[in-house]
Design an enzyme around this catalytic site. Structure first.
Site, PDB file in Angstrom:
ATOM      1  N   GLU A 170      -4.566   8.303  -2.739  1.00 32.98           N
ATOM      2  CA  GLU A 170      -4.922   6.888  -2.264  1.00 32.98           C
ATOM      3  C   GLU A 170      -5.207   5.719  -3.380  1.00 32.98           C
ATOM      4  O   GLU A 170      -5.431   4.469  -3.410  1.00 32.98           O
ATOM      5  CB  GLU A 170      -6.194   6.928  -1.160  1.00 32.98           C
ATOM      6  CG  GLU A 170      -5.748   7.664   0.019  1.00 32.98           C
ATOM      7  CD  GLU A 170      -4.767   6.749   0.898  1.00 32.98           C
ATOM      8  OE1 GLU A 170      -4.650   5.843   0.777  1.00 32.98           O
ATOM      9  OE2 GLU A 170      -4.257   7.501   1.749  1.00 32.98           O
ATOM     10  N   HIS A 224       0.933  -1.288  -0.018  1.00 33.99           N
ATOM     11  CA  HIS A 224      -0.049   0.008  -0.069  1.00 33.99           C
ATOM     12  C   HIS A 224       0.936   1.118  -0.006  1.00 33.99           C
ATOM     13  O   HIS A 224       0.652   2.315  -0.746  1.00 33.99           O
ATOM     14  CB  HIS A 224      -1.007  -0.188   1.014  1.00 33.99           C
ATOM     15  CG  HIS A 224      -1.698   1.069   1.177  1.00 33.99           C
ATOM     16  ND1 HIS A 224      -3.224   1.039   0.909  1.00 33.99           N
ATOM     17  CD2 HIS A 224      -1.689   2.411   1.709  1.00 33.99           C
ATOM     18  CE1 HIS A 224      -3.875   2.378   1.432  1.00 33.99           C
ATOM     19  NE2 HIS A 224      -2.688   2.931   1.694  1.00 33.99           N
ATOM     20  N   GLU A 225       1.994   1.204   0.906  1.00 37.30           N
ATOM     21  CA  GLU A 225       2.471   2.558   1.200  1.00 37.30           C
ATOM     22  C   GLU A 225       3.476   2.735  -0.036  1.00 37.30           C
ATOM     23  O   GLU A 225       4.048   3.924  -0.464  1.00 37.30           O
ATOM     24  CB  GLU A 225       3.303   2.534   2.266  1.00 37.30           C
ATOM     25  CG  GLU A 225       2.635   2.269   3.725  1.00 37.30           C
ATOM     26  CD  GLU A 225       1.373   3.400   3.908  1.00 37.30           C
ATOM     27  OE1 GLU A 225       1.456   4.494   3.110  1.00 37.30           O
ATOM     28  OE2 GLU A 225       0.421   3.289   4.594  1.00 37.30           O
ATOM     29  N   HIS A 279       1.747   4.803  -2.712  1.00 38.56           N
ATOM     30  CA  HIS A 279       1.980   6.216  -2.493  1.00 38.56           C
ATOM     31  C   HIS A 279       3.487   6.605  -2.874  1.00 38.56           C
ATOM     32  O   HIS A 279       3.536   7.548  -3.492  1.00 38.56           O
ATOM     33  CB  HIS A 279       1.779   6.724  -0.865  1.00 38.56           C
ATOM     34  CG  HIS A 279       0.587   6.312  -0.214  1.00 38.56           C
ATOM     35  ND1 HIS A 279      -0.632   7.105  -0.916  1.00 38.56           N
ATOM     36  CD2 HIS A 279      -0.081   5.909   0.635  1.00 38.56           C
ATOM     37  CE1 HIS A 279      -1.745   6.778  -0.391  1.00 38.56           C
ATOM     38  NE2 HIS A 279      -1.226   5.982   0.669  1.00 38.56           N
TER      39      HIS A 279
END
Lengths: 505, 505
Positions: free
Chosen positions: B302, B272-273, B276
């Site tokens: 997101e 997930h990160e 980003h």
């Protein structure tokens, strides 16, 4: 600022306005200190250019804040207000910062910050690659800008250019006095090294055999830090190319580096930086936001690190206290017995690296750097002259041939790449102050060694807290040392300490 | 600033002056970002008060810079200068920042920063201690100040208070539109969850058996980051209580947290990160110092993290690609086979924790928070009403009883303690955008799954780079998405994706 903790009594409006401005500066500098620690301990390479620009912008902002036209009148007015002694000391420190900043143009401040960020960052790889020529290219502008700064400060203060830079680290330092102190050391040190080495030839010393895993060394380091009173709720231990103590007084960041075949280097590095850290961690909390609340000088700062590393850390008593921790983390080989370890830690052996030097040859590394950087700043030599001069002096002072080995020669330290000329004398001044403190402590506590050997360090810590840590910048350096020991700097204590430890030990 | 990289052509002096000011702001914000990362990932507890004061001081400085009286005239003048399209987009973004700042008094900006630092720091321990009452005390001022901000922005912009805060994260977002989108989700999601769970009841899924040592999980995470294209010369992976992506575009800091009995949490958190991070690492370098060079919005941000975590990370094809890495670091137990792992990663099971939620129940967590924080900011409920409302909605949406469990209930997220009201909708908007992107990518690459399964991620990365990363803030959100996918937000793609993956998978 509504969050300022400084009261604003009606009878000292100018002082209060100044305190608010310097509180703001303290908060700005907090951000610079943390970003600077991060740059050395955490930041990946592609972050450096943006970091350099951000830190330079901060320098410009702080310089603008200090050169605000209003400050001059406030400083004059505050001098006539009914200040407490502590406030008057703070006013003295504020004026000192203001004077220095107002002598330098913003353009120079910014250019210095950028040149140093760039040179220091590239130096990390260039040092590893032994790349003096590559380094020289980034280093020349650092020197040019430092000379410009030194000229400006020198003209205004009526001192020599080098002295003007030294004054940043040791306020009031006199280059002629330091030269004479160092000159005296040069008369007795070579002979002392010679005698000690001859005496140690017959010692049987076992070398400790690695590898000592990094995690074990780190665990040992943390336990020794705890024994020395480091407050882990107000600080950390990390890794960097060049060990240092950074961060802020409320959150002190020390670093070390590990080599799996040599645990002494990281351990003694940690003990050294813990000395710096405890000074910061024990400055008076209620004054931290003001100049009077900061550490007195870098000479006094190094006197803390060297009280820890040299006076305490390499003493047989302290080695006895930490021997069980060493065994717990590194095993119990014969070479790690307290008596052998104590001999290892006082073994005298001229070497290339300052931070790994024994206590006795260490001053030679400092005197060499002092002489070279003074010539460099005063314009007597050019940056490209450094290696030859380095070789010549290493040969003369320590009998070592360093030709072609820049990595372990003139590229070994972070000070010059980062533009910190005039800092080096602080180390040997610090060693001398530390010897002077311990002379006082031993007079008060004739049983000091027995107590240290039992792990009871309070005689040392209480003395340092009372006489140094809690005093912050309330006094100038001479007064601080006079109040603490009954006399100003007296290098005889240092010589006596070395002779006692190394000839009679 | 002599270091500004912005040219100063004579025919756009106002624009150039603005660009120099915003470059300065960019450098200030660099220091705040690094200090903020450090606060969450590195700082010991005693550092927090000084850190909070320093960050608040920086907020005040940035606010002062943005409210400088000169900017108004410069913005007007620049609008009449001969700007390139990219400069015009930059002017739009600069005006947006300027307008928002000028609606808020300095006192409020500083008070918000201090209250959030204080509340967020205390929250870390209070969450662990399940201490809602202790938290409430620090949280009340955060809410009061956020309401004050929302009122000021709301009156000036003619939108509801909550909408005014949402606009900070998703410029131009319309609360009524989001409410209708979320309302539609509420009509079909419960039934879909029900059907999927019924279908999955007959699946045989093995649970992976730990412990999985932190060091192994970290090594796996680093390899998966490398596969996903994370640039380690421009970023780091560390640990924090609440995983996040921070730092600066030149040096992106992502964090995760480890639990030895559950490697999926850290692994999917890292994926997930990394989404980003790649957005930040691939924003156009030459524009980074200007507002036009930053990420478009948090919804779009997101959409990157969820493209990585949900569209890619939980797909059977990606699981096949990373299965050898999982085996290398965590061993080869049957539960870690690619097919079982894929079933584990798409297992639907209502749970308490948002960041650990499966893809299907995740929107329920967001809708719940959206509804509560909107009522809180608009004044319909008070801070002390949150737990009861939380319980009621968790019961209604996910059938879970959370009474008394604040730690895994309303204390679980960092957003509210840090005063970030209006952020939560970004997650589900992001999930919807991500589904929309992948519909486009699949049209272009019908063989997408086969290529991903072979570890070839370029079809995804090239599309994101071309359509999102390289576009920074050149366009408003609707235009960006329209240019990328041929239509503005269309939630039908999200529903179709969920039905395809969970009912037909």
């Amino acid at each position: 600022m509504s969050t300022s903790t400084t009261p604003t009594p009606a009878d000292k409006p100018a002082y209060s306005a100044l305190a608010a401005t310097f509180t703001r500066l303290y908060r700005y500098s907090h951000l610079g200190s943390i970003a600077g620690w991060d740059q050395a301990a955490m930041m990946p390479s592609k972050g450096n250019s943006a970091r350099g620009a951000a830190l330079a912008e901060l320098q410009v902002l702080m310089h603008q804040t200090l050169t605000d036209a209003k400050l001059s009148g406030l400083l004059q007015a505050a001098a006539n207000e009914p200040l407490e002694p502590q406030e008057r000391a703070n006013l003295r420190e504020m004026r000192r910062d203001w004077e220095s900043a107002n002598l330098l143009p913003e353009r120079l401040v910014e250019a210095q910050s950028l040149a140093a960020s760039h040179c220091e960052h590239a130096w990390r790889a260039q040092r590893k690659a032994n790349d003096w020529q590559g380094f020289l290219e980034n280093f020349r502008p650092v020197v040019t800008l430092a000379r410009e700064e030194a000229q400006l400060l020198s003209q205004a203060k009526g001192v020599s250019p080098y002295e003007a830079l030294m004054d940043k680290y040791e306020p009031g330092a006199c280059a002629a006095h330091i030269e004479s102190v160092f000159g005296a050391v040069k008369t007795w040190l070579p002979d002392l090294v010679h005698r000690v080495r001859a005496q140690q030839e017959s010692d049987s010393v076992l070398q400790a055999t690695g590898p000592f895993p990094v995690e074990s060394q780190r665990a040992l380091g943390l336990e020794v830090m705890a024994l020395l009173g480091f407050d882990f709720e107000g600080g950390r231990l990390d890794i960097s190319t060049h060990p240092f103590c950074g961060g802020v007084a409320e959150d002190v960041r020390i670093t070390t580096r590990y080599s799996e075949d040599d645990f002494v280097r990281s351990l003694m590095g940690i003990v050294h930086e813990t000395g710096h850290a405890r000074y910061e961690q024990n400055l008076p909390r209620e004054l931290l936001h003001l100049p009077v609340g900061r550490a007195r000088s870098m000479g006094i700062h190094e006197s803390q690190s060297l009280s820890f590393e040299m006076q305490l850390g390499r003493s047989p008593a302290f080695v006895q206290a930490i021997a069980p921790l060493v065994h717990k983390h590194l095993g119990a080989q014969e070479a790690l017995s307290a008596s052998n370890l104590a001999r290892l830690l006082t073994r005298v052996q001229p070497g290339m690296i300052r931070v790994d030097a024994d206590e006795l040859t260490y001053p030679a590394h400092i005197i060499l750097r002092f002489e070279i950087e003074r010539a460099l700043i005063d314009g007597a030599i050019a940056p490209e002259d450094i290696p030859a001069l380095w070789d010549e002096k290493m040969q003369a002072y320590l009998g070592l041939d360093t030709r072609g080995d820049f990595q372990n020669g003139c590229l070994q330290d972070i000070h010059w790449p980062s533009g910190s000329f005039g800092y080096f004398p602080s180390y040997t001044l610090g060693a001398m102050y530390a010897a002077q403190y311990f002379a006082s402590i031993r007079t008060l506590h004739p049983d000091l060694d027995a107590r240290v050997a039992a792990g009871e360090l309070s005689p040392v810590m209480d003395w340092l807290r009372t006489h140094i840590w809690s005093q912050a910048s309330l006094w100038d350096t001479d007064t601080l040392v006079q109040r603490a020991t009954g006399e100003t700097l007296n290098p005889a204590h240092f010589r006596a300490h070395l002779e006692r430890r190394y000839l009679m030990g």
